[in-house]
Write an enzyme that holds these catalytic residues in place. Structure first.
Site, mmCIF file in Angstrom:
data_model
loop_
_atom_site.group_PDB
_atom_site.id
_atom_site.type_symbol
_atom_site.label_atom_id
_atom_site.label_comp_id
_atom_site.label_asym_id
_atom_site.label_seq_id
_atom_site.Cartn_x
_atom_site.Cartn_y
_atom_site.Cartn_z
ATOM 1 N N HIS A 46 -4.337 -9.187 95.216
ATOM 2 C CA HIS A 46 -5.354 -10.031 94.582
ATOM 3 C C HIS A 46 -6.416 -9.228 93.841
ATOM 4 O O HIS A 46 -7.127 -9.780 93.003
ATOM 5 C CB HIS A 46 -6.033 -10.918 95.635
ATOM 6 C CG HIS A 46 -5.151 -12.016 96.156
ATOM 7 N ND1 HIS A 46 -4.740 -13.068 95.379
ATOM 8 C CD2 HIS A 46 -4.602 -12.210 97.369
ATOM 9 C CE1 HIS A 46 -3.982 -13.888 96.094
ATOM 10 N NE2 HIS A 46 -3.877 -13.376 97.312
ATOM 11 N N GLU A 151 3.011 -16.836 105.970
ATOM 12 C CA GLU A 151 2.031 -17.640 105.241
ATOM 13 C C GLU A 151 2.555 -18.999 104.779
ATOM 14 O O GLU A 151 1.829 -19.727 104.092
ATOM 15 C CB GLU A 151 1.548 -16.859 104.004
ATOM 16 C CG GLU A 151 0.922 -15.524 104.353
ATOM 17 C CD GLU A 151 0.507 -14.711 103.137
ATOM 18 O OE1 GLU A 151 -0.669 -14.340 103.064
ATOM 19 O OE2 GLU A 151 1.374 -14.456 102.267
ATOM 20 N N ASP A 177 -3.598 -18.630 102.913
ATOM 21 C CA ASP A 177 -2.349 -19.097 102.320
ATOM 22 C C ASP A 177 -1.601 -20.030 103.262
ATOM 23 O O ASP A 177 -0.939 -20.974 102.815
ATOM 24 C CB ASP A 177 -1.474 -17.914 101.929
ATOM 25 C CG ASP A 177 -1.811 -17.356 100.558
ATOM 26 O OD1 ASP A 177 -2.051 -18.157 99.643
ATOM 27 O OD2 ASP A 177 -1.850 -16.132 100.415
#
Length: 256
Positions: A46, A151, A177
């Site tokens: 990210h 996730e 997530d």
């Protein structure tokens, strides 16, 4: 290759505490090492750090004795290889959903006979200048840490197969997530999300493996430890924001 103290502590059943680093700066890694964190997760998913910056952040980790783990965006051997060659002591892969995908991570991180990682005279091998390759390969296979993220509902459905893939050290619950994929975005404390988290913990611990997750504050970390979760990470942004807010509330509250 240096000893992976995080892996040693987890094998001994001891908790470890780390910090996700999203700021692309070696100084952030040095500060975490000097403060006393056990590991850093250098975010290459990210965050915006490129490979060269990640390598310099790994050097900062080496300088302060903290264990550098990289969260790598995609489960592709050639990409994982480059971060491991830069000297990472572990790879943390998001969105792993099946036993086959789990084996692919292990293959990319470990050398033969445990995996299929390519060998070269790179930074991780001290450029081939210190240990003979056979000795280095043995040490690297012993010391590198493999972390896969759980996730999605698909991952939960396949988890009982995934936990039996050799070579995985930590199954990491990504609460943001996971809550999103379950239909409760941003609500990791929702009862249905917590029910799934408890199921994940039971499956992973039942297989004798380590569970990891995010713990952004002390109370959350204590709850995780009570559940038997040993690999706990917070985030650099949450630390900065909470400290800054507490400081401003203190000084402004006392200024009137």
């Amino acid at each position: 290759m240096r000893t992976n103290s995080v892996k040693a502590r987890l094998k001994a059943g001891q908790p470890v505490f780390g910090c996700f680093i999203t700021v692309p700066a070696p100084m952030m890694v040095e500060l975490c090492g000097l403060v006393g964190f056990d590991f850093v997760v250098l975010d290459a998913e990210h965050a915006i750090a490129d490979l060269e910056t990640i390598e310099n952040m790994i050097r900062a980790a080496d300088a302060t004795g903290i264990v550098p783990i990289v969260r790598i965006a995609v489960n592709q051997p050639q990409i994982i290889l480059r971060y491991m060659d830069a000297g990472a002591l572990g790879a943390q892969l998001p969105q792993i959903n099946t036993a086959a995908e789990t084996r692919q991570v292990v293959d990319a991180v470990k050398y033969r006979p445990l995996g299929k990682r390519g060998l070269a005279g790179v930074r991780a091998t001290d450029y081939g200048m210190r240990l003979p390759y056979p000795q280095y390969i043995q040490q690297a296979n012993e010391e590198t840490l493999v972390v896969v993220h759980i996730e999605t509902p698909e991952a939960v459905a396949h988890l009982e197969e995934m936990v039996h893939v050799p070579g995985v050290d930590v199954f990491f619950i990504g609460p943001t997530d996971l809550s999103y994929s379950l239909g409760f975005p941003g609500e990791p404390d929702h009862p249905k999300v917590q029910e799934v988290i408890r199921r994940i913990v039971a499956i992973v611990r039942g297989a004798g493996k380590v569970v990891g997750t995010m713990a952004t504050d002390v109370a959350g970390a204590k709850r995780c430890l009570d559940m038997g979760i040993l690999y706990l990470a917070t985030g650099d942004r949450s630390l900065v924001v909470s400290s800054a807010q507490a400081y401003l509330q203190g000084v402004r509250g006392g200024s009137g």
